[in-house]
Scaffold this active site. Structure first.
Site, PDB file in Angstrom:
ATOM      1  N   LYS A 139       0.964  -1.141   0.068  1.00 28.54           N
ATOM      2  CA  LYS A 139      -0.252   0.075  -0.097  1.00 28.54           C
ATOM      3  C   LYS A 139       0.800   1.152  -0.108  1.00 28.54           C
ATOM      4  CE  LYS A 139      -2.078   1.661   3.963  1.00 28.54           C
ATOM      5  NZ  LYS A 139      -1.666   3.187   4.207  1.00 28.54           N
ATOM      6  N   ASN A 140       1.676   1.376   0.977  1.00 31.60           N
ATOM      7  CA  ASN A 140       2.861   2.321   0.971  1.00 31.60           C
ATOM      8  C   ASN A 140       3.702   2.827  -0.181  1.00 31.60           C
ATOM      9  OD1 ASN A 140       1.287   2.880   3.198  1.00 31.60           O
ATOM     10  ND2 ASN A 140       2.957   2.564   4.673  1.00 31.60           N
ATOM     11  N   CYS A 188      -5.488  12.739  13.433  1.00 25.42           N
ATOM     12  CA  CYS A 188      -5.458  11.438  12.882  1.00 25.42           C
ATOM     13  C   CYS A 188      -5.762  10.707  14.156  1.00 25.42           C
ATOM     14  CB  CYS A 188      -4.478  11.266  12.183  1.00 25.42           C
ATOM     15  SG  CYS A 188      -3.986   9.595  11.574  1.00 25.42           S
ATOM     16  N   ARG A 211       0.185  14.259  12.998  1.00 29.47           N
ATOM     17  CA  ARG A 211       0.583  13.905  11.534  1.00 29.47           C
ATOM     18  C   ARG A 211       0.643  15.345  10.812  1.00 29.47           C
ATOM     19  NH1 ARG A 211      -1.543   8.257   9.253  1.00 29.47           N
ATOM     20  NH2 ARG A 211       0.476   7.925   8.489  1.00 29.47           N
ATOM     21  N   ASP A 231       4.396   0.723  12.177  1.00 27.83           N
ATOM     22  CA  ASP A 231       3.250  -0.139  11.632  1.00 27.83           C
ATOM     23  C   ASP A 231       3.131  -1.498  12.086  1.00 27.83           C
ATOM     24  OD1 ASP A 231       2.383   2.408  10.429  1.00 27.83           O
ATOM     25  OD2 ASP A 231       3.087   1.640   8.329  1.00 27.83           O
ATOM     26  N   ARG A 246      -8.744  -0.528   4.675  1.00 34.41           N
ATOM     27  CA  ARG A 246      -7.831   0.281   3.855  1.00 34.41           C
ATOM     28  C   ARG A 246      -6.484  -0.140   3.517  1.00 34.41           C
ATOM     29  NH1 ARG A 246      -7.842   5.786   7.095  1.00 34.41           N
ATOM     30  NH2 ARG A 246      -6.082   6.185   5.448  1.00 34.41           N
TER      31      ARG A 246
HETATM   32  C1  UD1 Z   1       4.090   6.725   6.441  1.00 31.50           C
HETATM   33  C2  UD1 Z   1       3.348   5.498   6.210  1.00 31.50           C
HETATM   34  C3  UD1 Z   1       2.801   5.061   7.528  1.00 31.50           C
HETATM   35  C4  UD1 Z   1       3.908   4.868   8.599  1.00 31.50           C
HETATM   36  C5  UD1 Z   1       4.678   5.996   8.690  1.00 31.50           C
HETATM   37  C6  UD1 Z   1       6.088   5.735   9.668  1.00 31.50           C
HETATM   38  C7  UD1 Z   1       2.346   5.915   4.070  1.00 31.50           C
HETATM   39  C8  UD1 Z   1       1.277   6.180   3.179  1.00 31.50           C
HETATM   40  N1  UD1 Z   1       2.240   5.868   5.428  1.00 31.50           N
HETATM   41  O1  UD1 Z   1       3.413   7.855   7.095  1.00 31.50           O
HETATM   42  O2  UD1 Z   1       2.099   3.906   7.369  1.00 31.50           O
HETATM   43  O3  UD1 Z   1       3.390   4.529   9.997  1.00 31.50           O
HETATM   44  O4  UD1 Z   1       5.141   6.583   7.423  1.00 31.50           O
HETATM   45  O5  UD1 Z   1       6.689   4.901   9.117  1.00 31.50           O
HETATM   46  O6  UD1 Z   1       3.315   5.644   3.523  1.00 31.50           O
HETATM   47  N2  UD1 Z   1       6.460  14.811  11.192  1.00 31.50           N
HETATM   48  C9  UD1 Z   1       6.078  15.952  11.398  1.00 31.50           C
HETATM   49  N3  UD1 Z   1       5.824  16.913  10.213  1.00 31.50           N
HETATM   50  C10 UD1 Z   1       5.917  16.645   8.858  1.00 31.50           C
HETATM   51  C11 UD1 Z   1       5.797  15.179   8.849  1.00 31.50           C
HETATM   52  C12 UD1 Z   1       5.965  14.296   9.596  1.00 31.50           C
HETATM   53  O7  UD1 Z   1       6.285  16.318  12.438  1.00 31.50           O
HETATM   54  O8  UD1 Z   1       5.734  17.546   7.921  1.00 31.50           O
HETATM   55  C13 UD1 Z   1       6.242  13.731  12.038  1.00 31.50           C
HETATM   56  C14 UD1 Z   1       5.068  12.884  12.344  1.00 31.50           C
HETATM   57  O9  UD1 Z   1       3.905  13.498  13.111  1.00 31.50           O
HETATM   58  C15 UD1 Z   1       5.498  11.565  12.776  1.00 31.50           C
HETATM   59  C16 UD1 Z   1       6.910  11.804  11.974  1.00 31.50           C
HETATM   60  O10 UD1 Z   1       6.980  12.764  11.611  1.00 31.50           O
HETATM   61  O11 UD1 Z   1       5.546  11.539  14.190  1.00 31.50           O
HETATM   62  C17 UD1 Z   1       6.900  10.604  11.089  1.00 31.50           C
HETATM   63  O12 UD1 Z   1       5.933  10.535   9.988  1.00 31.50           O
HETATM   64  P1  UD1 Z   1       6.056  10.403   8.506  1.00 31.50           P
HETATM   65  O13 UD1 Z   1       7.367   9.487   8.519  1.00 31.50           O
HETATM   66  O14 UD1 Z   1       6.084  11.425   7.809  1.00 31.50           O
HETATM   67  O15 UD1 Z   1       4.794   9.318   8.467  1.00 31.50           O
HETATM   68  P2  UD1 Z   1       3.794   9.290   6.942  1.00 31.50           P
HETATM   69  O16 UD1 Z   1       4.551   9.595   5.885  1.00 31.50           O
HETATM   70  O17 UD1 Z   1       2.553  10.047   7.416  1.00 31.50           O
END
Ligand code: UD1
Length: 423
Positions: free
Chosen positions: A25-26, A119, A124, A309, A401
């Site tokens: 999915k990711n 979320c 997030r 995850d 999902r």
């Molecule tokens: C992706 C995955 C999700 C997985 C996560 C961590 C997809 C669609 N989803 O989510 O399944 O759990 O990686 O491996 O691929 N953060 C900030 N600011 C930002 C972006 C992130 O503070 O602009 C923080 C988030 O709140 C979180 C951390 O960084 O605490 C990691 O988030 P991130 O790696 O960005 O996760 P996703 O890309 O949302």
């Protein structure tokens, strides 16, 4: 429709046989977004049939691309992009819709999207994405809950991420492949899905080096052309089926699975006393016939650490092992919502902030549960496979999902599991 479905499991059966692992999915989601950057048709193989992928396809259609699915093959014709707004309904349905902003900026130099809200697993935010876009020349206006992103010209930039965010790394890659000049992403995420996205983009004509390391360098090119691409196997679905096999003390073969991307999970399962090995390129064998010992400490971390995850499904397994496990969740601040549901089955878990202490018990009993989020819901199904009697996991739409045909896959290896309509 699926919001009114529940998954019903009668536990106690030992799983034996072969499960074919779905596409990731990711990986599929950012690749579907990346297809917007191409001038000609993209054909994606092994694209999982999931509601999140349906949402991504609806975004593609909304912005003017034509898109069709036959089984696990999705074809996208991105020759026309007639709109640059991601509708708020789709942003709400799937927060990772934000990944389309980098692609639309790369292609059209503009994008309008509603702010992704809170979320189920944590806040997030998207501040890293926005700060990086600004460095690349994007002007950002925040009006009434909408973000208007526009650029006269997208330019390569040196971006240092405060932490290796998966989504921010992907979004920057998407904006950078058609930008003018060179982009460097320092402290980039190293998840296998980043490598898959880079390999897709390179096949389309992009110049990217270093994906899978903490420095990714992207040299902008003028055009990208569509290609045929096969999405990598889903490592989190595979981790879930490994935990499902182990919780029933079963013996499984996972086919079309990627052993290397699963190493952080496999090493914990081995520590617990499960025998696992990879063979034939894409098969994994697991045998959990011995007594399972609780791993003392699980700390989630960015790749190659233990994936957040997989934390809920491993927790479901640890509930049934001998001994105590301390979980420390370092990625998301609110990722223990499944705990109160798991304790309804008789699990012994105490949460204090980002730490959860799980004491293994010899027996669980079926109960009525409600999925709290995608992976939390999957953990409830895993625990239900061990529990005596019937467990019903409501809010099954969360699970759909991310898991393709989860009931069929588990039934084919001996589980007593079915979908029920909730009235
Ligand atoms: C992706 C995955 C999700 C997985 C996560 C961590 C997809 C669609 N989803 O989510 O399944 O759990 O990686 O491996 O691929 N953060 C900030 N600011 C930002 C972006 C992130 O503070 O602009 C923080 C988030 O709140 C979180 C951390 O960084 O605490 C990691 O988030 P991130 O790696 O960005 O996760 P996703 O890309 O949302």
């Amino acid at each position: 429709m699926s919001a009114r479905q529940a998954i019903s499991v009668r536990g106690g059966r030992t799983l034996e046989g072969e499960i074919v692992i779905q596409g990731a999915k990711n990986s599929a989601l950012p690749i579907l977004a990346a297809s917007v950057l191409c001038k000609t048709e993209v054909t994606l193989y092994n694209c999982p049939r999931l509601t999140d992928c349906d949402a991504a396809m609806r975004i593609l259609t909304t912005i003017g691309c034509s898109c069709k699915r036959e089984g696990n093959v999705v074809s996208i014709n991105p020759s026309v992009v007639s709109a640059t707004e991601i509708p708020s309904s789709l942003m709400r349905e799937m927060r990772s819709s934000v990944i389309f902003s980098g692609a639309l900026l790369g292609r059209e130099k503009r994008c309008r999207l509603s702010f992704p809200g809170g979320c189920e697993i944590g806040a997030r935010p998207i501040d890293y994405h926005i700060a990086a876009f600004k460095k690349m020349g994007v002007s950002v206006q925040d009006e009434h809950g909408y973000l208007n992103l526009t650029a006269q010209k997208l330019s390569g930039a040196v971006i240092v991420l405060p932490m290796p965010s998966v989504g921010a790394t992907e979004n920057i890659m998407l904006a950078a492949v058609l930008a003018k000049g060179v982009t460097e992403i320092h402290n980039a995420a190293r998840e296998p899905e980043i490598v898959d996205l880079a390999e897709f983009l390179i096949k389309c004509g992009a110049k990217i080096s270093g994906a899978g390391t903490e420095l990714i360098v992207i040299e902008g090119v003028k055009e990208l052309y569509g290609c045929d691409y096969t999405v990598m196997p889903d490592r989190i679905a595979a981790a879930t089926y490994l935990c499902a096999g182990a919780v029933t003390r079963g013996e499984l073969v996972l086919a079309k699975a990627d052993y290397n991307s699963l190493r952080p999970v496999i090493s914990v399962l081995e520590q617990m006393g499960v025998s696992i090995y990879g063979y034939g390129g894409n098969y994994i064998y697991i045998n959990a016939k011995k007594t399972l010992k609780a791993p003392p400490m699980i700390r989630t971390a960015v790749h190659p650490g233990f994936p957040t995850d997989a934390q809920p499904v491993l927790m479901a397994l640890c509930m049934t092992a001998e001994g105590t496990t301390v979980f420390s969740e370092t990625i998301f601040e609110n990722r223990y919502r499944h705990v109160s549901e798991l304790t309804r089955l008789g699990g012994k878990i105490n949460v204090e902030g980002r730490v959860a202490v799980v004491e293994g018990v010899p027996k669980l009993s079926g109960a009525e549960l409600m999925a709290t989020d995608l992976r939390g819901g999957a953990a409830m199904v895993v625990a239900a496979l061990f529990a005596d009697g019937v467990t019903r996991v409501g809010n099954a739409s969360y699970i759909y999902r991310g898991y393709e045909d989860i009931e069929e896959r588990l039934r084919s290896v001996g589980a007593d599991i079915r979908t029920v309509q909730v009235h």
